[in-house]
Design a protein around this motif. Structure first.
Motif, PDB file in Angstrom:
ATOM      1  N   HIS A 130      27.395 -31.424 -51.427  1.00  0.00           N
ATOM      2  CA  HIS A 130      26.505 -30.300 -51.709  1.00  0.00           C
ATOM      3  C   HIS A 130      26.124 -30.695 -53.311  1.00  0.00           C
ATOM      4  N   LEU A 131      24.936 -31.576 -53.148  1.00  0.00           N
ATOM      5  CA  LEU A 131      24.565 -32.060 -54.336  1.00  0.00           C
ATOM      6  C   LEU A 131      23.139 -32.566 -54.068  1.00  0.00           C
ATOM      7  N   GLY A 132      22.091 -32.357 -54.992  1.00  0.00           N
ATOM      8  CA  GLY A 132      20.997 -33.164 -54.757  1.00  0.00           C
ATOM      9  C   GLY A 132      20.762 -34.481 -55.525  1.00  0.00           C
ATOM     10  N   VAL A 133      20.534 -35.318 -54.709  1.00  0.00           N
ATOM     11  CA  VAL A 133      20.566 -36.677 -55.292  1.00  0.00           C
ATOM     12  C   VAL A 133      19.095 -37.376 -54.990  1.00  0.00           C
ATOM     13  N   LYS A 134      18.364 -37.887 -56.031  1.00  0.00           N
ATOM     14  CA  LYS A 134      16.857 -38.559 -55.799  1.00  0.00           C
ATOM     15  C   LYS A 134      17.148 -39.978 -56.270  1.00  0.00           C
TER      16      LYS A 134
ATOM     17  N   ASP B 155      15.356 -38.929 -51.220  1.00  0.00           N
ATOM     18  CA  ASP B 155      16.351 -37.918 -51.415  1.00  0.00           C
ATOM     19  C   ASP B 155      17.467 -38.562 -50.534  1.00  0.00           C
ATOM     20  N   PHE B 156      18.629 -38.538 -51.118  1.00  0.00           N
ATOM     21  CA  PHE B 156      20.070 -38.946 -50.653  1.00  0.00           C
ATOM     22  C   PHE B 156      20.990 -37.917 -50.485  1.00  0.00           C
ATOM     23  N   GLY B 157      21.022 -36.750 -51.286  1.00  0.00           N
ATOM     24  CA  GLY B 157      21.943 -35.859 -51.239  1.00  0.00           C
ATOM     25  C   GLY B 157      21.749 -34.849 -50.221  1.00  0.00           C
ATOM     26  N   GLY B 158      22.895 -34.220 -49.974  1.00  0.00           N
ATOM     27  CA  GLY B 158      23.312 -33.161 -49.067  1.00  0.00           C
ATOM     28  C   GLY B 158      22.335 -31.981 -49.326  1.00  0.00           C
ATOM     29  N   VAL B 159      21.879 -31.833 -50.522  1.00  0.00           N
ATOM     30  CA  VAL B 159      20.932 -30.656 -50.934  1.00  0.00           C
ATOM     31  C   VAL B 159      19.853 -31.401 -51.119  1.00  0.00           C
TER      32      VAL B 159
END
Length: 227
Positions: free
Chosen positions: A166-170, A85-89
């Motif tokens: 404010h984004l999910g990033v994997k 996980d790398f995103g703020g979400v």
């Protein structure tokens, strides 16, 4: 002589008695503190909680068969430990749109420039560890355009900045070198990596526990499922 002997014997007994009482008191206090800590921790546990909508809840409902039983499963689960996980979400979901490319990201930019409408962009970068397929500019574009998240079979960069968006990033890892722009790749085609195949229109559910892929939008039962 007798008096001296009695005094000498009584003093150590009194000392050990007081020490024993102190030790017992300390043990009692420690046990009370441990019990209080257990109660406080237990209050944070929830077991099955449909309102949380984590991958564990979805798996309890839609992946119910024992893992060692060979059955046809509609829901796919990405291989454990493959992505970070790398995103703020860290918990995100949405309908999948896909890009298949290798060390080139023009179609990633084109996709994230569109209205996301809560979708998840799944980028199969071939698992390349030689360059980044996503950086802070594209991640910010994704967040501003309403994408729920981006999953990259490859690397990203600018991870510190992406970590507050404010984004999910994997992704697999980070890499400071940007990708090339010569070969656009393919858009909205099936992509396969980490033990799953993601097709355009599939539903993706991701959090810190992993990633689920389903051909249909998943719903959670209100019936409790034991852990």
């Amino acid at each position: 002589s007798t008096t001296t002997s009695t005094t000498t014997t009584t003093a150590p007994l009194a000392f050990f008695s007081a020490t024993s009482r102190a030790s017992a008191s300390q043990r009692t206090a420690a046990e009370a503190a441990a019990a209080s800590s257990r109660r406080a921790y237990s209050s944070l546990l929830h077991g099955f909680d449909a309102t949380r909508a984590g991958t564990a809840e979805y798996a309890d409902v839609h992946y119910p068969d024992p893992i060692d039983v060979t059955v046809e499963r509609k829901v796919q689960v990405m291989d454990a430990g493959y992505l970070r996980d790398f995103g703020g979400v860290t918990r995100f979901s949405g309908m999948a749109s896909t890009v298949k490319c290798f060390e080139n990201n023009p179609l990633v930019r084109a996709a994230l420039g569109e209205p996301g409408e809560g979708r998840v962009l799944v980028v199969d970068g071939g698992g390349s560890m030689r360059c980044a397929m996503l950086g802070d500019n594209l991640a910010l574009m994704a967040a501003e355009n309403g994408w729920s998240g981006v999953i990259v079979n490859g690397c990203i960069r600018d991870s510190q900045d992406i970590g507050i968006m404010h984004l999910g990033v994997k992704a697999i890892a980070t890499h400071p070198v940007k990708s090339s722009k010569r070969d656009p790749g393919m858009r909205d085609v099936p992509v396969s990596f980490a033990g799953v195949t993601v097709r355009p229109g599939d539903w993706v559910y991701a959090d810190m526990d992993g990633v689920l892929v389903s051909p249909d939008r998943l719903k959670l039962s209100e019936v409790e499922t034991s852990e």
